[in-house]
Design a protein around this motif. Structure first.
Motif, PDB file in Angstrom:
ATOM      1  N   LYS A   2       0.824  -1.208   0.000  1.00 14.91           N
ATOM      2  CA  LYS A   2       0.000   0.000   0.000  1.00 14.91           C
ATOM      3  C   LYS A   2       0.859   1.260   0.000  1.00 14.91           C
ATOM      4  O   LYS A   2       1.930   1.297   0.592  1.00 14.91           O
ATOM      5  N   GLN A   3       0.324   2.246  -0.651  1.00 14.43           N
ATOM      6  CA  GLN A   3       0.951   3.561  -0.610  1.00 14.43           C
ATOM      7  C   GLN A   3       0.570   4.221   0.713  1.00 14.43           C
ATOM      8  O   GLN A   3      -0.590   4.164   1.121  1.00 14.43           O
ATOM      9  N   THR A   4       1.481   4.831   1.364  1.00 16.68           N
ATOM     10  CA  THR A   4       1.171   5.461   2.651  1.00 16.68           C
ATOM     11  C   THR A   4       0.350   6.730   2.470  1.00 16.68           C
ATOM     12  O   THR A   4      -0.485   7.056   3.302  1.00 16.68           O
ATOM     13  N   ALA A   5       0.510   7.425   1.369  1.00 16.64           N
ATOM     14  CA  ALA A   5      -0.215   8.680   1.155  1.00 16.64           C
ATOM     15  C   ALA A   5      -1.687   8.434   0.818  1.00 16.64           C
ATOM     16  O   ALA A   5      -2.567   9.146   1.308  1.00 16.64           O
ATOM     17  N   THR A   6      -1.978   7.446  -0.025  1.00 20.42           N
ATOM     18  CA  THR A   6      -3.353   7.215  -0.465  1.00 20.42           C
ATOM     19  C   THR A   6      -4.046   6.094   0.318  1.00 20.42           C
ATOM     20  O   THR A   6      -5.275   6.047   0.368  1.00 20.42           O
ATOM     21  N   GLY A   7      -3.294   5.163   0.843  1.00 22.99           N
ATOM     22  CA  GLY A   7      -3.881   4.057   1.586  1.00 22.99           C
ATOM     23  C   GLY A   7      -4.371   2.934   0.699  1.00 22.99           C
ATOM     24  O   GLY A   7      -5.081   2.040   1.156  1.00 22.99           O
ATOM     25  N   VAL A   8      -4.052   2.948  -0.600  1.00 24.74           N
ATOM     26  CA  VAL A   8      -4.432   1.886  -1.509  1.00 24.74           C
ATOM     27  C   VAL A   8      -3.178   1.376  -2.223  1.00 24.74           C
ATOM     28  O   VAL A   8      -2.153   2.048  -2.245  1.00 24.74           O
ATOM     29  N   SER A   9      -3.309   0.188  -2.827  1.00 23.19           N
ATOM     30  CA  SER A   9      -2.159  -0.384  -3.525  1.00 23.19           C
ATOM     31  C   SER A   9      -1.901   0.371  -4.831  1.00 23.19           C
ATOM     32  O   SER A   9      -2.765   1.095  -5.331  1.00 23.19           O
ATOM     33  N   VAL A  10      -0.711   0.148  -5.379  1.00 21.29           N
ATOM     34  CA  VAL A  10      -0.318   0.800  -6.625  1.00 21.29           C
ATOM     35  C   VAL A  10      -1.252   0.361  -7.759  1.00 21.29           C
ATOM     36  O   VAL A  10      -1.695   1.180  -8.574  1.00 21.29           O
ATOM     37  N   GLY A  11      -1.593  -0.935  -7.827  1.00 24.34           N
ATOM     38  CA  GLY A  11      -2.474  -1.431  -8.886  1.00 24.34           C
ATOM     39  C   GLY A  11      -3.860  -0.810  -8.828  1.00 24.34           C
ATOM     40  O   GLY A  11      -4.437  -0.451  -9.860  1.00 24.34           O
ATOM     41  N   TRP A  12      -4.403  -0.696  -7.618  1.00 21.46           N
ATOM     42  CA  TRP A  12      -5.738  -0.102  -7.482  1.00 21.46           C
ATOM     43  C   TRP A  12      -5.707   1.378  -7.829  1.00 21.46           C
ATOM     44  O   TRP A  12      -6.651   1.897  -8.445  1.00 21.46           O
ATOM     45  N   ALA A  13      -4.654   2.056  -7.460  1.00 16.99           N
ATOM     46  CA  ALA A  13      -4.525   3.473  -7.808  1.00 16.99           C
ATOM     47  C   ALA A  13      -4.467   3.647  -9.328  1.00 16.99           C
ATOM     48  O   ALA A  13      -5.083   4.569  -9.874  1.00 16.99           O
ATOM     49  N   CYS A  14      -3.775   2.736 -10.019  1.00 15.94           N
ATOM     50  CA  CYS A  14      -3.706   2.807 -11.490  1.00 15.94           C
ATOM     51  C   CYS A  14      -5.081   2.567 -12.108  1.00 15.94           C
ATOM     52  O   CYS A  14      -5.459   3.247 -13.068  1.00 15.94           O
ATOM     53  N   GLN A  15      -5.838   1.605 -11.562  1.00 18.74           N
ATOM     54  CA  GLN A  15      -7.186   1.338 -12.077  1.00 18.74           C
ATOM     55  C   GLN A  15      -8.097   2.544 -11.879  1.00 18.74           C
ATOM     56  O   GLN A  15      -8.866   2.918 -12.784  1.00 18.74           O
ATOM     57  N   LEU A  16      -8.033   3.170 -10.730  1.00 25.24           N
ATOM     58  CA  LEU A  16      -8.854   4.353 -10.469  1.00 25.24           C
ATOM     59  C   LEU A  16      -8.486   5.496 -11.412  1.00 25.24           C
ATOM     60  O   LEU A  16      -9.367   6.202 -11.929  1.00 25.24           O
ATOM     61  N   ARG A  17      -7.190   5.666 -11.647  1.00 23.19           N
ATOM     62  CA  ARG A  17      -6.722   6.730 -12.531  1.00 23.19           C
ATOM     63  C   ARG A  17      -7.226   6.509 -13.955  1.00 23.19           C
ATOM     64  O   ARG A  17      -7.725   7.427 -14.606  1.00 23.19           O
TER      65      ARG A  17
END
Length: 145
Positions: A2-17
């Motif tokens: 998990k990313q400490t700033a967003t609280g989600v994993s890198v893969g999930w952050a990419c999907q949201l983006r």
């Protein structure tokens, strides 16, 4: 991880983006992303329509035979499905097995009746013999001495 700033994993952050970019900065409201029957063969309405003749037959005193339903479902879907899938279909619509089979399909009823009669005759004779032995038993007054 998990990313400490967003609280989600890198893969999930990419999907949201990517979802954000595809929708031009707007959130998708028409399409649900979670839940539902994603691997369904028939919709709920189609299942109800498919089961209607079987339910009608069973409501008039007939027996619900799962193998017939499975065969009809195989023909409807043009592929073989498992017996478990058929039971799951029935379970979704509130059906359950109410009573077990009364006897094995290859049972010989006449032979069973003969064995029961023989058993009754033998147990009746045994009780007669036991009663006869009990009446002939000696008591302390019968023994001299």
């Amino acid at each position: 991880m998990k990313q400490t700033a967003t609280g989600v994993s890198v893969g999930w952050a990419c999907q949201l983006r990517m979802c954000f970019i595809r929708n031009g900065g707007m959130r998708e409201t028409g399409k649900s992303t979670r839940g539902g029957r994603r691997r369904e063969n028939l919709s709920r309405e189609e299942e109800v329509a498919f089961l209607a003749p079987f339910i009608e037959k069973a409501s008039t005193g007939g027996i619900l035979i799962v193998s017939e339903i499975k065969q009809a479902l195989d023909e409807r879907l043009n592929c073989k499905i498992s017996l478990a899938a058929t039971y799951n279909l029935l379970h979704r619509h509130g059906w359950c097995k109410l009573a077990p089979d009364r006897h094995h399909p290859k049972v010989d009823v006449l032979a069973q009746d003969e064995r029961k009669k023989l058993r009754d005759i033998l147990t009746h004779r045994v009780t007669e013999v036991d009663q006869g032995v009990a009446s002939r038993r000696t008591t302390a007054s019968d023994v001299s001495g």
